[in-house]
Motif scaffolding. Structure first.
Motif, PDB file in Angstrom:
ATOM      1  N   LEU A 189     -10.569 -47.436   7.270  1.00 23.39           N
ATOM      2  CA  LEU A 189     -10.233 -47.459   8.011  1.00 23.39           C
ATOM      3  C   LEU A 189      -8.923 -47.019   8.547  1.00 23.39           C
ATOM      4  O   LEU A 189      -7.951 -46.313   9.600  1.00 23.39           O
ATOM      5  CB  LEU A 189     -10.382 -48.350   8.821  1.00 23.39           C
ATOM      6  N   ASP A 190      -7.699 -47.740   7.420  1.00 20.01           N
ATOM      7  CA  ASP A 190      -6.328 -47.794   7.954  1.00 20.01           C
ATOM      8  C   ASP A 190      -6.215 -46.313   7.247  1.00 20.01           C
ATOM      9  O   ASP A 190      -4.951 -46.305   7.696  1.00 20.01           O
ATOM     10  CB  ASP A 190      -5.966 -48.708   6.957  1.00 20.01           C
ATOM     11  N   LEU A 191      -7.010 -46.379   6.278  1.00 23.62           N
ATOM     12  CA  LEU A 191      -6.064 -44.628   5.608  1.00 23.62           C
ATOM     13  C   LEU A 191      -6.535 -43.288   6.693  1.00 23.62           C
ATOM     14  O   LEU A 191      -5.330 -42.788   6.624  1.00 23.62           O
ATOM     15  CB  LEU A 191      -7.334 -44.739   4.020  1.00 23.62           C
ATOM     16  N   GLU A 192      -7.294 -43.917   7.163  1.00 22.00           N
ATOM     17  CA  GLU A 192      -7.899 -42.416   8.396  1.00 22.00           C
ATOM     18  C   GLU A 192      -7.143 -42.404   9.058  1.00 22.00           C
ATOM     19  O   GLU A 192      -6.260 -41.485   9.675  1.00 22.00           O
ATOM     20  CB  GLU A 192      -9.225 -43.162   8.548  1.00 22.00           C
ATOM     21  N   LEU A 250      -9.077 -33.515   9.647  1.00 23.32           N
ATOM     22  CA  LEU A 250      -7.985 -33.394   9.578  1.00 23.32           C
ATOM     23  C   LEU A 250      -7.718 -31.977   8.864  1.00 23.32           C
ATOM     24  O   LEU A 250      -6.454 -31.593   8.540  1.00 23.32           O
ATOM     25  CB  LEU A 250      -7.023 -34.393   9.293  1.00 23.32           C
ATOM     26  N   ILE A 251      -7.982 -31.956   7.858  1.00 19.29           N
ATOM     27  CA  ILE A 251      -8.515 -30.638   6.904  1.00 19.29           C
ATOM     28  C   ILE A 251      -7.455 -30.055   7.691  1.00 19.29           C
ATOM     29  O   ILE A 251      -7.282 -28.890   6.946  1.00 19.29           O
ATOM     30  CB  ILE A 251      -9.134 -30.686   6.223  1.00 19.29           C
ATOM     31  N   HIS A 252      -8.187 -29.134   8.815  1.00 24.12           N
ATOM     32  CA  HIS A 252      -8.189 -27.582   9.818  1.00 24.12           C
ATOM     33  C   HIS A 252      -6.123 -27.786   9.759  1.00 24.12           C
ATOM     34  O   HIS A 252      -5.511 -26.885   9.362  1.00 24.12           O
ATOM     35  CB  HIS A 252      -8.834 -27.543  10.880  1.00 24.12           C
ATOM     36  N   ARG A 311      -1.308 -39.408  11.648  1.00 23.05           N
ATOM     37  CA  ARG A 311      -0.424 -40.337  11.851  1.00 23.05           C
ATOM     38  C   ARG A 311       0.666 -38.911  10.942  1.00 23.05           C
ATOM     39  O   ARG A 311       1.600 -38.529  11.232  1.00 23.05           O
ATOM     40  CB  ARG A 311       0.084 -41.776  12.004  1.00 23.05           C
ATOM     41  N   ALA A 312      -0.051 -39.387   9.473  1.00 22.55           N
ATOM     42  CA  ALA A 312       0.976 -37.995   8.649  1.00 22.55           C
ATOM     43  C   ALA A 312       1.092 -36.960   8.597  1.00 22.55           C
ATOM     44  O   ALA A 312       1.997 -36.331   8.826  1.00 22.55           O
ATOM     45  CB  ALA A 312       0.316 -38.647   7.478  1.00 22.55           C
ATOM     46  N   VAL A 313       0.322 -36.429   9.870  1.00 18.60           N
ATOM     47  CA  VAL A 313      -0.430 -35.245   9.461  1.00 18.60           C
ATOM     48  C   VAL A 313       1.073 -34.794  10.843  1.00 18.60           C
ATOM     49  O   VAL A 313       1.562 -33.818  10.329  1.00 18.60           O
ATOM     50  CB  VAL A 313      -1.268 -34.727  10.201  1.00 18.60           C
ATOM     51  N   LYS A 314       1.056 -35.726  11.704  1.00 13.56           N
ATOM     52  CA  LYS A 314       2.164 -35.125  12.611  1.00 13.56           C
ATOM     53  C   LYS A 314       3.810 -35.394  12.286  1.00 13.56           C
ATOM     54  O   LYS A 314       4.483 -35.219  12.888  1.00 13.56           O
ATOM     55  CB  LYS A 314       1.409 -36.035  14.061  1.00 13.56           C
ATOM     56  N   SER A 315       4.085 -36.743  11.759  1.00 13.00           N
ATOM     57  CA  SER A 315       4.995 -37.296  11.499  1.00 13.00           C
ATOM     58  C   SER A 315       5.528 -36.187  10.100  1.00 13.00           C
ATOM     59  O   SER A 315       6.366 -37.398   9.838  1.00 13.00           O
ATOM     60  CB  SER A 315       5.180 -38.721  11.271  1.00 13.00           C
ATOM     61  N   GLY A 316       4.901 -35.877   9.312  1.00 12.72           N
ATOM     62  CA  GLY A 316       5.764 -34.532   8.298  1.00 12.72           C
ATOM     63  C   GLY A 316       5.700 -35.519   6.840  1.00 12.72           C
ATOM     64  O   GLY A 316       6.386 -35.116   6.040  1.00 12.72           O
ATOM     65  N   GLU A 317       4.952 -36.216   6.804  1.00 15.73           N
ATOM     66  CA  GLU A 317       5.148 -36.969   5.874  1.00 15.73           C
ATOM     67  C   GLU A 317       4.218 -36.321   4.728  1.00 15.73           C
ATOM     68  O   GLU A 317       4.005 -36.544   3.652  1.00 15.73           O
ATOM     69  CB  GLU A 317       4.034 -38.418   5.963  1.00 15.73           C
ATOM     70  N   MET A 318       3.558 -34.612   5.284  1.00 12.78           N
ATOM     71  CA  MET A 318       2.686 -34.276   4.391  1.00 12.78           C
ATOM     72  C   MET A 318       3.898 -33.336   3.758  1.00 12.78           C
ATOM     73  O   MET A 318       4.320 -32.850   4.081  1.00 12.78           O
ATOM     74  CB  MET A 318       1.737 -33.513   4.917  1.00 12.78           C
ATOM     75  N   LEU A 334       0.256 -27.401  -4.109  1.00 14.84           N
ATOM     76  CA  LEU A 334      -0.899 -28.326  -3.636  1.00 14.84           C
ATOM     77  C   LEU A 334      -0.334 -29.834  -3.378  1.00 14.84           C
ATOM     78  O   LEU A 334       1.438 -30.161  -2.716  1.00 14.84           O
ATOM     79  CB  LEU A 334      -0.218 -29.334  -5.534  1.00 14.84           C
ATOM     80  N   ALA A 335      -1.196 -29.661  -2.371  1.00 14.86           N
ATOM     81  CA  ALA A 335      -0.921 -30.831  -1.103  1.00 14.86           C
ATOM     82  C   ALA A 335      -0.199 -32.115  -1.725  1.00 14.86           C
ATOM     83  O   ALA A 335      -0.803 -32.932  -2.136  1.00 14.86           O
ATOM     84  CB  ALA A 335      -1.890 -31.595   0.229  1.00 14.86           C
ATOM     85  N   ARG A 336       0.337 -32.796  -0.823  1.00  8.72           N
ATOM     86  CA  ARG A 336       0.637 -34.434  -1.616  1.00  8.72           C
ATOM     87  C   ARG A 336       1.506 -35.124  -0.301  1.00  8.72           C
ATOM     88  O   ARG A 336       1.856 -34.865   0.760  1.00  8.72           O
ATOM     89  CB  ARG A 336       1.890 -34.234  -2.542  1.00  8.72           C
ATOM     90  N   TRP A 337       0.958 -36.695  -0.142  1.00  4.96           N
ATOM     91  CA  TRP A 337       1.570 -37.180   0.421  1.00  4.96           C
ATOM     92  C   TRP A 337       2.016 -38.310   0.891  1.00  4.96           C
ATOM     93  O   TRP A 337       1.926 -39.788  -0.548  1.00  4.96           O
ATOM     94  CB  TRP A 337      -0.022 -37.722   1.261  1.00  4.96           C
ATOM     95  N   GLU A 338       3.005 -38.369   1.129  1.00  7.68           N
ATOM     96  CA  GLU A 338       4.137 -39.124   0.567  1.00  7.68           C
ATOM     97  C   GLU A 338       4.615 -40.370   1.937  1.00  7.68           C
ATOM     98  O   GLU A 338       4.938 -40.009   3.021  1.00  7.68           O
ATOM     99  CB  GLU A 338       5.664 -38.579   1.064  1.00  7.68           C
ATOM    100  N   HIS A 339       3.529 -41.157   1.484  1.00 10.53           N
ATOM    101  CA  HIS A 339       3.172 -42.449   2.364  1.00 10.53           C
ATOM    102  C   HIS A 339       3.988 -43.684   2.305  1.00 10.53           C
ATOM    103  O   HIS A 339       4.284 -43.740   1.593  1.00 10.53           O
ATOM    104  CB  HIS A 339       2.030 -43.512   1.610  1.00 10.53           C
ATOM    105  N   PRO A 340       4.504 -44.276   3.707  1.00 12.48           N
ATOM    106  CA  PRO A 340       5.691 -44.852   4.109  1.00 12.48           C
ATOM    107  C   PRO A 340       5.868 -46.001   2.808  1.00 12.48           C
ATOM    108  O   PRO A 340       6.594 -46.583   2.526  1.00 12.48           O
ATOM    109  CB  PRO A 340       6.642 -44.904   5.137  1.00 12.48           C
ATOM    110  N   VAL A 341       4.497 -46.883   2.548  1.00 10.43           N
ATOM    111  CA  VAL A 341       4.697 -48.088   1.940  1.00 10.43           C
ATOM    112  C   VAL A 341       3.831 -47.694   0.342  1.00 10.43           C
ATOM    113  O   VAL A 341       4.166 -48.332  -0.480  1.00 10.43           O
ATOM    114  CB  VAL A 341       3.319 -48.864   3.107  1.00 10.43           C
TER     115      VAL A 341
END
Ligand code: C2E
Ligand code: MG
Ligand code: MG
Ligand code: MG
Length: 297
Positions: free
Chosen positions: A25-28, A86-88, A33-40, A61-68
């Protein structure tokens, strides 16, 4: 006492499940948030011409730079992105970033004009009735030449489409009509038949990493790779070997007539900045290994 330890195990199990659910759930929430805040972000892995080591294209290749958490692997967040829809957004973001980069690099680096960009497409994206229009909009916004764009779809998606049971219902054909190319990703893992492949407008077969991995160890893998290369030849398709890690694998792929490949031997997927340095310096990735072999060492 047997009962007691049984109960103990049950509670531990429950607690683990709760932790798992909470973590998911945390990850979801984080992903939304990530999609909106440019972490992708997007990394790019070189695809090279095996005979010369010359760069032929890049796979986005997609990368998610998670702040933590740091960098979260697509193996972890793509399935979640598919479940949550969110894949769309993520898919559109990756495609637009990759196309915009390609145009920029082609303009600024002479010799990159024929460079191609591959982007992965999820089965869920094919279910989006607006996909073709969205892709078309991205092509025209970025000004990319559609013939330099390759969309990668998995073998099982191709089969469903070829059988007319796929969620896309002709979507892949309409994507091809935009002028871009289609590649079958992870080829060899999905048991597609010759007739399905022939009926379907694909341009590239990507040999799954698992077969490349066994080259030199498992005779079956050599036979499979050889068969795919011949099949591609017969159907006039391009063939790309995935996951080349050793000089031995490279040598065998060249012997078998495989023209293109990608893998850690040449380069890992690189952030845009490093990709650009590669393009600016010279068109051959894998400076250590390839330059050594080119200078005969
Ligand atoms: P894929 O499309 O088959 O991408 C190839 C994967 O193999 C990448 O993993 C790449 O980093 C990895 N790889 C490349 N060379 C080697 C090698 O020599 N050895 C090994 N062991 N691995 C190698 P990555 O980046 O973790 O992506 C995993 C999968 O996630 C991709 O497999 C693709 O199916 C999916 N994916 C990644 N980005 C996107 C995206 O933007 N959209 C969608 N729908 N899926 C994506
Ligand atoms: Mg061009
Ligand atoms: Mg791929
Ligand atoms: Mg693959």
């Amino acid at each position: 006492s047997a009962k007691l330890s049984g109960k103990g195990r049950f509670e531990v199990f429950n607690e683990t499940m709760d932790k798992k659910t909470t973590a998911r759930l945390d990850l979801e929430l984080d992903l939304r948030r990530a999609v909106k805040s440019g972490e992708m972000s997007v990394h790019y892995q070189p695809v090279v011409r095996l005979n010369t080591g010359e760069l032929s294209g890049l796979e986005a290749l997609a990368r998610w730079e998670h702040p933590v958490r740091g960098t979260v692997s697509p193996a972890e967040f793509i399935p979640l992105a598919e479940e949550t829809g969110l894949i769309h957004q993520i898919g559109a973001h990756v495609l637009e970033s990759a196309c915009a980069r390609l145009v920029d690099w082609q303009t600024r680096y002479p010799g990159c004009g024929d460079l191609r960009m591959s982007v992965n497409l999820s089965v869920r994206q094919l279910q989006n009735p607006d996909l073709v229009e969205e892709v078309q909009a991205i092509l025209s916004r970025t000004g990319v030449d559609p013939k330099d764009v390759v969309l990668e779809i998995t073998e099982s998606m191709v089969m469903q489409e070829a059988e007319g049971t796929g969620p896309g219902l002709g979507t892949l054909g309409r994507l091809k009509d935009l002028g871009l190319s289609l590649a079958v990703d992870d080829f060899g893992t999905g048991y597609s038949s010759l007739s399905q492949l022939r009926r379907f407008p694909v341009d590239v077969l990507k040999i799954d990493r698992s077969f490349v991995d066994g080259l030199g160890r498992a005779p079956e893998d050599r036979a499979i790779v050889e068969t795919v290369v011949k099949l591609a030849d017969a159907l006039d398709l391009e063939v790309v070997a995935e996951g080349i890690e050793t000089p031995e694998q490279l040598g065998r792929l060249k012997q078998l007539g495989c023209a293109l490949g990608q893998g850690y031997l040449f380069s890992r997927p690189l952030p845009a900045g490093e990709t650009e340095r590669l393009l600016a310096a010279d068109r051959s990735p894998g400076p250590d290994y390839l330059k050594r072999s080119r200078s005969g060492g």
